[in-house]
Scaffold this active site. Structure first.
Site, short mmCIF file in Angstrom:
data_model
loop_
_atom_site.label_atom_id
_atom_site.label_comp_id
_atom_site.label_asym_id
_atom_site.label_seq_id
_atom_site.Cartn_x
_atom_site.Cartn_y
_atom_site.Cartn_z
N ASP A 26 0.83 -1.20 0.00
CA ASP A 26 0.00 0.00 0.00
C ASP A 26 0.87 1.25 0.00
OD1 ASP A 26 -2.11 1.84 0.43
OD2 ASP A 26 -3.20 0.36 1.59
N ASP A 27 0.61 2.15 -0.95
CA ASP A 27 1.31 3.44 -1.00
C ASP A 27 2.82 3.30 -1.11
OD1 ASP A 27 -1.21 4.46 -0.67
OD2 ASP A 27 -0.77 5.62 1.13
N HIS B 243 1.08 1.93 3.98
CA HIS B 243 0.18 3.07 4.19
C HIS B 243 0.40 3.63 5.59
CE1 HIS B 243 -3.56 5.36 4.36
NE2 HIS B 243 -3.85 5.03 3.12
N LYS C 137 1.06 9.67 -5.18
CA LYS C 137 -0.29 9.11 -5.03
C LYS C 137 -1.33 10.23 -5.19
CE LYS C 137 -3.24 7.37 -1.25
NZ LYS C 137 -3.27 7.03 0.19
N ASP D 85 -0.36 -0.64 -4.81
CA ASP D 85 -1.63 -0.12 -5.34
C ASP D 85 -1.51 1.26 -5.96
OD1 ASP D 85 -1.28 1.26 -2.97
OD2 ASP D 85 -3.28 0.86 -2.19
N ASN D 86 -0.47 2.01 -5.61
CA ASN D 86 -0.24 3.35 -6.18
C ASN D 86 1.12 3.81 -5.70
OD1 ASN D 86 -2.85 3.97 -4.00
ND2 ASN D 86 -0.81 4.69 -3.46
N HIS E 164 -11.21 -2.63 1.82
CA HIS E 164 -11.48 -1.27 1.32
C HIS E 164 -12.27 -1.27 0.01
CE1 HIS E 164 -9.85 3.14 1.10
NE2 HIS E 164 -11.03 3.05 1.71
N CYS F 288 -6.11 3.66 -3.71
CA CYS F 288 -6.17 2.26 -3.28
C CYS F 288 -7.43 1.52 -3.72
CB CYS F 288 -5.98 2.16 -1.77
SG CYS F 288 -6.82 3.43 -0.83
N LYS G 203 -6.18 -5.85 4.20
CA LYS G 203 -6.99 -4.69 3.83
C LYS G 203 -7.97 -5.05 2.71
CE LYS G 203 -6.54 -0.04 1.84
NZ LYS G 203 -5.66 1.14 1.66
#
Length: 751
Positions: A42-43, A233, A400, A339-340, A140, A80, A138
């Protein structure tokens, strides 16, 4: 008469079993097909893994890359939820309804905050062919106001094809006090006194447990494990020994680290020769221009980030080792993806809470310096300053949320199973691919076709293409294609090696946005803008973007921020769309996306309680986390309202203790109209008992961790919180009333 549908019976039924022939219905089987493991980070910026040029120790993911294939021209979306929707369905995110985060339904087809059932997930597809399916970590992807015990559950993991689930439904969580769910049920929080607990370790334990159980009973069946970490994240949280490992490593600053990563990327072939390192992003000062105190503070943030990623890699290593131990790794497709890109949400100085950004408030350098020792502890939800996010995205521009490469070009690794002997190991691929390509690639490799209908619903076409040809041939040409991008009004399109991109400032006229043009086949880092030199080419791409936007339900464009869209533009049938909430003691924790919207509104919290003489302390209601929120409680017999403003506690307390026996208690918070200031009044049996003034409250958003009745059960909201401090008197319910009708426009429900 039974209404059970009878399946065709292929045997013979006589008068007794002696003259009968049994038969059993066939079940779907995928014996011999490979397992599939998705590892979602994540991130995490493009240049953050060791194999992508970083100095951070990530030996497990580096090994997966060495045993498989690294992609350097892979693109996700800039956020995300949209990326996860595309990763699991193979379709464009607006087309399936997930333009933005799952907190938001803007009232338009592309902006529903949920994945249409006309876009099956990979779990739904492969389960029909005999795969066991597990999701961990996660999610989401559920509308956040549907994440309570009231459901509905059709967008929870078990409603989207997964047979087992363990993890958190929000966009982030505290790694020491997580909001956890098992299948469709909340999980009691970890013991706050357990200093060794960490969510990442827990997620790996559960992943191994799911695989162990499945392998023990049906070793011939393949499985699909979707493992989505909370890392990296915000909040950055890592065990102390991992943080200690990186102490002092970032004292040289982000400019030196970024330059070293860039040079390592050139040396190892992650980026092509001739790639330029762009100038610093707007708002990122040169490290040499910073004072020593700022340098000391900023370095501490990056130490914790590096430890967080290192720890995640270490824990992932336990899963990889277990798959190897039981003989299943060589029969498994492993996909590792971010994811980004790296997050800009820490602002210029970094943050020590997750709420500041959503309320448009960044702490000052002095505020952060006063809390520097909390950065790697349990009392802060950390995100790093812009300079480290820029280094995380080396050598790319922006972050992001943006559709420049720093937001959407991500690390991606595929480790194929042993049966794919035609895939050269340890290579790098520079062909363009998109997150929608992962599902068709997996289906191609395991020999399953995407269904035309599922559950009686005709399915949307898959937008992605298989990467099999790219995997097997490093020089394979890809077919002509166009891929659009859009997030928060930022727009871009890639078409046959060219990219047009527009950065959008929130609230500005879209027609005033300046489109840039890059020839990515010769300009990896988007350093040379050709828009002025090639206006016809730019116009061609911009026209193509509008055509893709029309086709994929991108319109209408919406640049409103998260807090405004999630707390003002509420769906009419949402359980939040009311002004009065009666919450019964004993109910499960409510996530913040389902909790009453009190920020920016006058509100009252009230309860009828009964306290035997000299007893009956504890929390009546807690909303938030260690970094932000509020709690109404009884302490030492006195009624208190603890308003936790980004870690600073403002406590209003009755001077006299509450009477023994029954009493009606309440707190009323009323904005004054001066900025976000508010007046607080404590009431006992309807009469004012204490008051105070809050110079600043929360404009839009209270906290990312939600609400508990009768205790403070997760990350402690109240000052000095240690354990849940449950109310020990009699408490039946707590009422929250929005005194202005709130965003629910006055809708009420009966008690």
């Amino acid at each position: 008469m039974s209404d059970t549908v009878q399946e065709p019976f292929a045997g013979r039924i006589g008068r007794t079993y002696r003259d009968s022939v049994p038969s059993w219905p066939s079940r779907p089987t995928s014996t011999g097909r490979p397992n599939v493991v998705f590892v979602v980070l994540d991130d995490m910026g493009f240049g953050s893994l060791g194999c992508y040029g970083s100095e951070i120790d990530t030996p497990v993911m580096d090994r997966l890359a060495a045993d498989g294939v690294m992609f350097t021209n892979f693109h996700a979306t800039a956020l995300c939820s949209p990326t996860r929707a595309s990763l699991l369905t193979g379709r464009n995110h607006h087309a399936v309804g997930m333009a933005y985060l799952s907190h938001v339904d803007d009232g338009y087809p592309g902006y529903r905050g949920r994945i249409t059932h006309r876009a099956a997930t990979l779990a739904e597809m492969v389960r029909e062919h005999g795969y066991n399916t597990f999701a961990v970590g996660k999610w989401h992807l559920t509308p956040m106001d549907e994440t309570t015990a009231a459901g509905p559950y059709d967008q929870w993991p078990l409603g989207r094809g997964f047979e087992r689930y363990y993890g958190f439904l929000e966009g982030l969580t505290d790694h020491y006090f997580p909001e956890l769910y098992s299948d469709n049920s909340p999980v009691p929080p970890p013991d706050a006194r357990d200093e060794d607990y960490h969510l990442t370790t827990d997620l790996i334990d559960r992943s191994i447990g799911f695989v162990r159980d499945q392998t023990s009973m049906t070793p011939e069946k393949p499985f699909f494990l979707y493992l989505a970490f909370g890392a990296t994240h915000t909040p950055f949280q890592a065990p102390a020994d991992f943080v200690a490992k990186y102490r002092g490593r970032y004292d040289e600053g982000w400019d030196v680290i970024r330059r070293r990563r860039y040079e390592r990327q050139l040396d190892t072939g992650v980026i092509p020769a001739g790639t330029q390192l762009p100038p610093a992003n707007d708002g990122v000062p040169a490290w040499a221009d910073l004072g020593p105190q700022a340098q000391r503070l900023y370095a501490r943030f990056q130490e914790v980030y590096a430890a967080f990623l290192d720890h995640t890699d270490h824990e992932l290593g336990r899963l990889v080792a277990y798959l190897e131990e039981i003989g299943r790794l060589e029969d498994t497709i492993v996909v590792v993806v971010s994811d980004n890109g790296a997050s800009q949400e820490g602002g210029p100085h970094g943050v020590l809470d997750t709420t500041s950004y959503e309320n448009g408030r960044f702490p000052s350098l002095a505020e952060n310096l006063a809390r520097i020792d909390e950065i790697d502890g349990r009392t802060a939800h950390v995100n790093y300053p812009l300079g480290w996010a820029q280094a995380g995205n080396t050598p790319l521009k922006r972050y992001k949320q943006n559709t420049h490469a720093g937001g959407i070009r991500t690390a991606m690794i595929v480790r194929p199973p042993r049966a794919l002997a035609d895939v050269p190991r340890g290579g790098v691929r520079d062909q363009f691919h998109h997150v929608t390509d992962v599902v068709p690639t997996v289906l191609d490799l395991i020999g399953i076709e995407a269904p035309g209908t599922l559950g009686g619903l005709p399915q949307l076409p898959i937008d992605g293409v298989s990467m099999r040809r790219t995997l097997t041939d490093p020089t394979a040409a890809i077919d002509p294609r166009a891929q659009y991008f859009e997030t928060l009004g930022h727009r871009a399109i890639w078409k046959d090696g060219w990219k047009a991109v527009a950065f959008h400032r929130r609230g500005a006229d879209y027609d005033d946005d300046r489109w840039e043009l890059y020839h990515l086949e010769k300009d990896f880092s988007e350093s040379t803008d050709l828009a002025a030199r090639m206006p016809d080419k730019l116009a061609e791409l911009v026209d193509a973007w509008w055509a893709e936007a029309e086709q994929n339900k991108v319109l209408p464009l919406d640049d409103r921020g998260f807090a405004e869209r999630a707390t003002v533009n509420i769906r009419p049938d949402s359980p939040r769309n009311r002004s009065r909430f009666v919450l019964h003691n004993g109910m499960h924790h409510i996530g913040t996306g389902a909790a009453p919207v009190v920020a920016g509104h006058p509100f009252e919290i009230s309860a009828a309680i009964d306290r035997p003489a000299d007893t009956g302390d504890g929390v009546l209601l807690a909303f938030g986390s260690v970094n932000s929120g509020f709690a109404l409680l009884v302490r030492d017999g006195h009624l208190e309202f603890d308003f936790n403003h980004y870690g600073t506690h403002h406590i209003t307390r009755t001077p006299q203790p509450l009477p023994a026996g029954g009493s009606a208690v309440a707190v009323r918070v009323e904005p004054t109209g001066q900025g976000t200031a508010a007046d607080v009044t404590l009431l006992v049996d309807g009469e004012p008992a204490a008051s105070s003034h809050l110079a600043e409250t929360f404009e839009h958003f209270v906290a990312f961790q939600g609400l508990d009745v009768g205790g403070d059960r997760l990350s402690p909201v109240r000052a000095g919180g240690d354990g849940p401090f449950p109310f020990t008197g009699t408490l039946r319910q707590v009422v929250i009333e929005l005194l202005d009708g709130g965003p629910g426009r006055g809708h009420e429900v009966n008690d």
